[in-house]
Design a protein around this motif. Structure first.
Motif, short mmCIF file in Angstrom:
data_model
loop_
_atom_site.label_atom_id
_atom_site.label_comp_id
_atom_site.label_asym_id
_atom_site.label_seq_id
_atom_site.Cartn_x
_atom_site.Cartn_y
_atom_site.Cartn_z
N LYS A 129 -16.81 -5.20 -2.47
CA LYS A 129 -18.15 -5.20 -3.05
C LYS A 129 -18.03 -5.01 -4.56
CE LYS A 129 -19.36 -2.95 1.14
NZ LYS A 129 -18.64 -1.78 1.61
N ARG B 60 -19.21 -3.44 -7.93
CA ARG B 60 -19.92 -2.23 -8.31
C ARG B 60 -20.02 -2.13 -9.82
NH1 ARG B 60 -16.06 0.02 -5.17
NH2 ARG B 60 -16.52 -0.80 -3.13
N LEU C 124 -3.87 12.31 -13.16
CA LEU C 124 -3.46 12.39 -11.77
C LEU C 124 -2.66 11.18 -11.36
CD1 LEU C 124 -6.46 13.79 -9.74
CD2 LEU C 124 -4.15 14.69 -9.84
N ALA C 125 -3.03 10.04 -11.91
CA ALA C 125 -2.50 8.79 -11.38
C ALA C 125 -1.29 8.30 -12.13
CB ALA C 125 -3.59 7.73 -11.43
N GLY C 126 -1.14 8.73 -13.38
CA GLY C 126 -0.05 8.16 -14.14
C GLY C 126 -0.50 6.83 -14.71
N LEU C 127 -0.65 5.84 -13.86
CA LEU C 127 -1.06 4.52 -14.31
C LEU C 127 -2.23 4.01 -13.48
CD1 LEU C 127 2.28 2.59 -14.92
CD2 LEU C 127 0.48 2.94 -16.61
N PRO C 128 -3.45 4.26 -13.88
CA PRO C 128 -4.59 3.85 -13.06
C PRO C 128 -4.88 2.36 -13.23
CG PRO C 128 -5.37 5.02 -14.99
CD PRO C 128 -3.89 4.90 -15.13
N ARG D 143 10.29 -0.03 -3.34
CA ARG D 143 10.22 1.42 -3.19
C ARG D 143 10.16 1.68 -1.70
NH1 ARG D 143 9.30 4.38 -7.85
NH2 ARG D 143 8.58 6.13 -6.63
N GLY E 51 9.64 3.91 0.43
CA GLY E 51 8.56 4.56 1.15
C GLY E 51 7.20 3.94 0.87
N GLU E 52 7.14 2.94 0.00
CA GLU E 52 5.84 2.50 -0.45
C GLU E 52 5.58 1.00 -0.33
OE1 GLU E 52 4.14 4.43 -4.04
OE2 GLU E 52 6.16 5.21 -4.23
N THR F 212 3.11 -3.93 2.08
CA THR F 212 3.07 -2.51 2.48
C THR F 212 3.12 -2.46 4.00
OG1 THR F 212 0.67 -2.65 2.30
CG2 THR F 212 1.82 -1.60 0.47
N ALA G 109 -11.78 -3.41 5.55
CA ALA G 109 -12.24 -2.83 4.29
C ALA G 109 -11.94 -3.74 3.10
CB ALA G 109 -11.59 -1.47 4.07
N GLU H 255 -9.07 -4.19 1.85
CA GLU H 255 -8.03 -3.58 1.03
C GLU H 255 -6.77 -4.45 0.95
OE1 GLU H 255 -6.52 0.93 0.83
OE2 GLU H 255 -8.59 0.40 0.50
N VAL H 256 -6.55 -5.25 1.96
CA VAL H 256 -5.40 -6.16 1.95
C VAL H 256 -5.87 -7.57 2.32
CG1 VAL H 256 -3.70 -4.39 2.53
CG2 VAL H 256 -4.82 -5.65 4.36
N GLU I 125 12.69 10.91 -4.46
CA GLU I 125 11.61 9.97 -4.73
C GLU I 125 10.31 10.43 -4.09
OE1 GLU I 125 13.53 5.72 -4.94
OE2 GLU I 125 11.84 5.72 -3.56
N ARG I 126 10.43 11.05 -2.89
CA ARG I 126 9.23 11.38 -2.12
C ARG I 126 8.72 12.78 -2.39
NH1 ARG I 126 11.91 7.40 0.47
NH2 ARG I 126 10.78 6.32 2.10
N ALA J 46 -14.04 4.56 3.76
CA ALA J 46 -13.34 3.41 3.20
C ALA J 46 -13.85 2.09 3.78
CB ALA J 46 -11.84 3.54 3.45
N VAL J 47 -14.05 2.06 5.12
CA VAL J 47 -14.45 0.79 5.74
C VAL J 47 -15.96 0.59 5.64
CG1 VAL J 47 -14.38 -0.63 7.81
CG2 VAL J 47 -12.46 0.86 7.27
N GLY K 80 -1.69 6.43 -5.88
CA GLY K 80 -1.73 5.75 -7.17
C GLY K 80 -2.81 6.32 -8.08
N THR K 81 -4.04 6.46 -7.59
CA THR K 81 -5.10 7.00 -8.45
C THR K 81 -5.61 8.32 -7.86
OG1 THR K 81 -6.94 6.02 -7.27
CG2 THR K 81 -5.81 4.63 -8.87
N PRO L 18 3.28 8.03 0.40
CA PRO L 18 4.74 7.89 0.38
C PRO L 18 5.48 9.21 0.17
CG PRO L 18 3.81 7.15 -1.68
CD PRO L 18 2.65 7.54 -0.82
N ARG M 296 6.06 11.11 5.79
CA ARG M 296 6.16 9.73 6.26
C ARG M 296 7.63 9.32 6.39
NH1 ARG M 296 4.39 4.27 3.60
NH2 ARG M 296 4.34 3.05 5.51
#
Lengths: 516, 306
Positions: free
Chosen positions: A2, A4, A24-28, A199, A201-202, A225, A239, A241-242, B93-94, B156-157, B168-169, B256, B260
């Protein structure tokens, strides 16, 4: 997604919020639109295509690597790193002309020497790479005839050799990266995409390789992912998201179908589900009893109950995507009356008791069968087991099976497009009795053994498929298994994603996927 | 105190030794063969055997354990079967991801739990008390797996307010941190309420009130400080169960972190990684309990450990 608008807040507060977010995010950063986001059900096992055997790892690696040949959207073989090839009349010696002017992502030039090294690392038993097994069974040697020509010599005729060249261990890796021992985490191939970051784990991030030799039709980047939670696969696509989830659990298939923003991709799968009957146990040694169980099985109901309709009743020991599959067979339509009659003729008017060993996630299939077979007087005892325990029970020899009273084993097998031999030989050939192969119920038919051996040595496709047609009818007649159904491969994508296709077995090709 | 500190430091390696042995044996008692899992179900036996040799799993178990323990003493936790990378790198890393999530969650749990517990104690048997107790019972009994799925589906949905998963954020923190915080919040709120109610009945509170101190000061300075000892204990003890919760929460939200990593590694029978993560988690729990004990001593100087 959507749209916004920016929240109507005072500037100072907005700056503070942004700073906080940044802290918090480092790189938003939001993902740019040119990234194709794919969510799968399991993590990649390695960045080395020769050191893994998992479908969902192959899917991640496919944009990065190429073999000598590959499959196109129609699933036909086409040239990739080889431009042309030929084989001798016996199908034992194969010669490939290589594509000139190709280099790996690390700059290493591609040539005959590279191909030889790539196959030799699988022939070298000391390496112990996960996917070497099949190459070693088929390939005797490989040599460079000149800088751009290689020749393979096989141990015996192997009709599916070209198919084998599209599988993981036959994808070309940079010999420099292989020697450095970094391939398991840093992929270096010749594919249209190169690895940006893995990465473990990611995510895995790939982007278009600027030095690619061919056409590149796909998106700028692909981000992979994974999650083990089935409901998360569904929620992520719902959602927005992917862009793609693979595989989609069948329980969510109708929900995806009902959502106009999404497309459900379904295709015939390679997995065959069946119950192997122990022919060394009475009364299963009587073919009439085995046929009765087949007739008492309502396969359409099974597909509905277990696969929510996303499957096909099995009519042959081969799957619909396997070359040589005969769609016209219909040996055992649901007919409990006839089943009962066969049991009476076999001297079992009151039915009999039988146990089935099944892994926990598949126990529901056995429970549905329990209800169906009860109607002809067969009392099915369902033995649910953890996979490791099940493995011990299923691969036990006749004596141990007799001791444990294992009458039947419920499981599945898949050989994909790689040929009927890889489906029929391990499951039905006399030489494949467990534990050597996977002939779980000790079925033995000299006529079938002869047919399979003859077909495997026949290079002519039509003649070979005719033999496999005979083999399918023979197996159906002897009914060593109760064949259940073929699973459909399902994945879901946002409706605007174009040019995707499924590879039988559950993999998807995204290298040319378009995201407007 | 220094003697006590020394004793603690001596027991840590003993605990680690015991846990490592336990995990080592338990993992290998599980059915399932990492070599078979790596080579795939249809691989010929010969390929599986080659894989087993490569992974060093063909040696006798005691030798394997000694090799693992010896290397671990030097800070080397071995190589991950699944990724081929050093386990220490995988963990490094985790670890920051898990620590940041745990800190946010524990921050929420402590602030919300303390305030709710105090509000409940002050308003005993009135609605704030009943609401807190209802939440405490529900929070301690709801499986956070289920709670997470519910929140994901709604926020979220359905509403599209929050990202479904990943990190990330700052927005990515909201759902996992709250989900993870629910259980410890409930426990802390209950303990705070009980402890405060007990303290409020003491004579010195009556004295404080009698000498005309404002109720706020009485509660914060006189009551809470004395009530804190069992609360801090429970906060320290609960850290372990929160790490357990992180295993589930991280898996559901694709966070991550170590949790997990642990789940993925168990699935693949990645022995070295499971061993490494367990050792790190045990160290964290022991250290956290130790910290709680130190804190208790600082709050209440009457408590002596040695």
């Amino acid at each position: 997604m959507k749209a916004r608008g920016l929240p109507n807040v005072r500037k100072g507060r907005f700056v503070a919020a942004t700073l906080f977010a940044g802290l918090l995010a480092g790189l938003p950063l939001a993902a740019p639109a040119a990234t194709l986001n794919v969510l799968q059900s399991e993590a990649p096992r390695s960045m080395d295509p020769g050191d893994q055997t998992a479908t969902f790892t192959y899917t991640v690696l496919e944009p990065l690597y190429e073999g000598l040949v590959r499959r196109n959207k129609q699933l036909q073989l086409e040239p990739a790193l080889a431009t042309e090839w030929s084989s001798d009349a016996a199908g034992l010696v194969w010669t490939f002309k290589l594509r000139p002017g190709v280099s790996f992502h690390d700059g290493t030039p591609f040539n005959a020497d590279v191909v030889v090294k790539n196959f030799q690392r699988h022939l070298d038993t000391k390496r112990g790479l996960a996917a070497s097994g099949r190459i070693r069974q088929v390939l005797a040697s490989v040599v460079a005839l000149d800088d751009m020509t290689v020749q393979f010599t096989l141990k015996g005729p192997y009709p599916a050799f070209l198919s084998l060249l599209t599988t993981g261990p036959a994808l070309m890796v940079s010999p420099k990266a292989d020697a450095a021992g970094t391939l398991s985490r840093l992929a270096v191939g010749t594919g249209p995409y190169r690895l940006v970051e893995y990465r473990s784990g990611e995510y895995v991030l790939e982007e278009r390789f600027s030095g690619y030799w061919g056409k590149q039709g796909g998106t700028e980047r692909i981000k992979w992912t994974w999650t083990a939670e089935q409901s998360v696969l569904n929620m992520a696509i719902q959602a927005g998201e992917v862009d793609i989830v693979n595989p989609l659990p069948p329980v969510f298939a109708r929900m995806v179908k009902a959502n106009t923003a999404l497309t459900l991709h379904e295709s015939d799968g390679a997995v065959v589900f069946f119950v192997a009957l122990n022919l060394k146990q009475k009364p299963l040694d009587d073919v009439r009893v085995r046929q009765a169980l087949n007739l008492a099985t309502d396969r359409a109901a099974l597909v509905k109950a277990i696969m929510f309709g996303f499957g096909r009743p099995a009519n042959s020991p081969l799957s619909p995507v396997t070359p040589g599959y005969d769609a016209s067979l219909n040996p055992y339509p649901f007919d409990p009356a006839k089943a009962k009659e066969l049991l009476v003729r076999a001297g079992l008017p009151d039915g009999f008791s039988l146990s089935v060993a099944v892994q926990e996630p598949e126990a529901r299939i056995a429970e549905v069968l329990q209800g169906m077979w009860a109607k002809i007087g067969v009392k099915l005892e369902v033995r649910k087991m953890e996979s490791g325990v099940w493995s011990n029970a299923a691969f036990a020899n006749p004596d141990q099976k007799a001791k444990e009273g294992t009458g039947a084993i419920l499981t599945s097998w898949s050989s994909g497009v790689n040929g009927a031999d890889m489906q029929l030989r391990p499951l039905y050939h006399t030489a494949s009795f467990v534990p050597t192969g996977a002939n779980l119920g000790f079925y033995s038919s000299p006529a079938l053994d002869g047919l399979l051996d003859k077909a495997a040595a026949t290079a002519d496709e039509a003649a070979r498929n005719a033999m496999y047609g005979q083999a399918q009818r023979l197996i159906n007649e002897d009914a060593p298994h109760v064949l259940l159904y073929y699973k459909k491969d399902l994945f879901a994508a946002q409706a605007n994603i174009q040019n995707l296709w499924t590879e039988p077995g559950g993999g998807i090709a995204v290298r040319d996927a378009v995201k407007p | 105190m220094p003697i006590y500190l020394l004793k603690k430091l001596v027991t840590l390696p003993l605990i680690l030794l015991g846990v490592s042995l336990l995990v080592f044996v338990a993992l290998r008692a599980l059915p399932g063969d990492p070599a078979r899992l790596m080579a795939g179900p249809e691989a010929p036996q010969e390929a599986v055997d080659a894989m087993r040799v490569r992974l060093g799993l063909d040696d006798p178990l005691p030798l394997q354990y000694l090799r693992f323990a010896g290397a671990a003493l030097g800070g080397d936790l071995g190589t991950s079967i699944r990724s081929g990378r050093p386990v220490t790198v995988e963990i490094a890393e985790r670890l920051p991801k898990t620590i940041s999530l745990a800190l946010v969650a524990y921050g929420i749990a402590i602030s919300v739990g303390l305030s709710a517990g105090m509000a409940a104690a002050v308003n005993r048997n009135r609605w704030p008390d009943q609401a807190t107790m209802l939440f405490a019972i529900a929070g301690a009994s709801i499986a956070n797996f289920w709670l997470a799925l519910l929140a994901m589906n709604y926020f979220a949905v359905e509403l599209g307010w929050l990202p479904l998963m990943g990190s990330g954020t700052w927005k990515h923190y909201i759902m996992p941190a709250i989900t993870l915080a629910v259980m410890p919040t409930a426990v802390i709120a209950r303990m705070t309420r009980a402890s405060m109610i007990e303290v409020v009945g003491q004579d010195y509170i009556r004295t404080a009130r009698a000498k005309g101190l404002p109720e706020r000061v009485v509660m914060r300075k006189h009551a809470l400080r004395n009530a804190l000892v069992p609360i801090v204990t429970i906060i320290g003890l609960n850290f372990g169960s929160m790490l357990g919760g992180a295993v589930v929460t991280e898996s559901v939200f694709n966070w991550p972190g170590l949790g997990r990593l642990l789940v993925d590694s168990v699935r693949f029978r990645d022995y070295p990684t499971v061993q490494g993560v367990t050792l790190v988690a045990v160290t964290a729990v022991v250290m956290m309990n130790f910290l709680a004990e130190m804190l208790i001593a600082a709050i209440n100087p009457r408590i002596r450990f040695d």
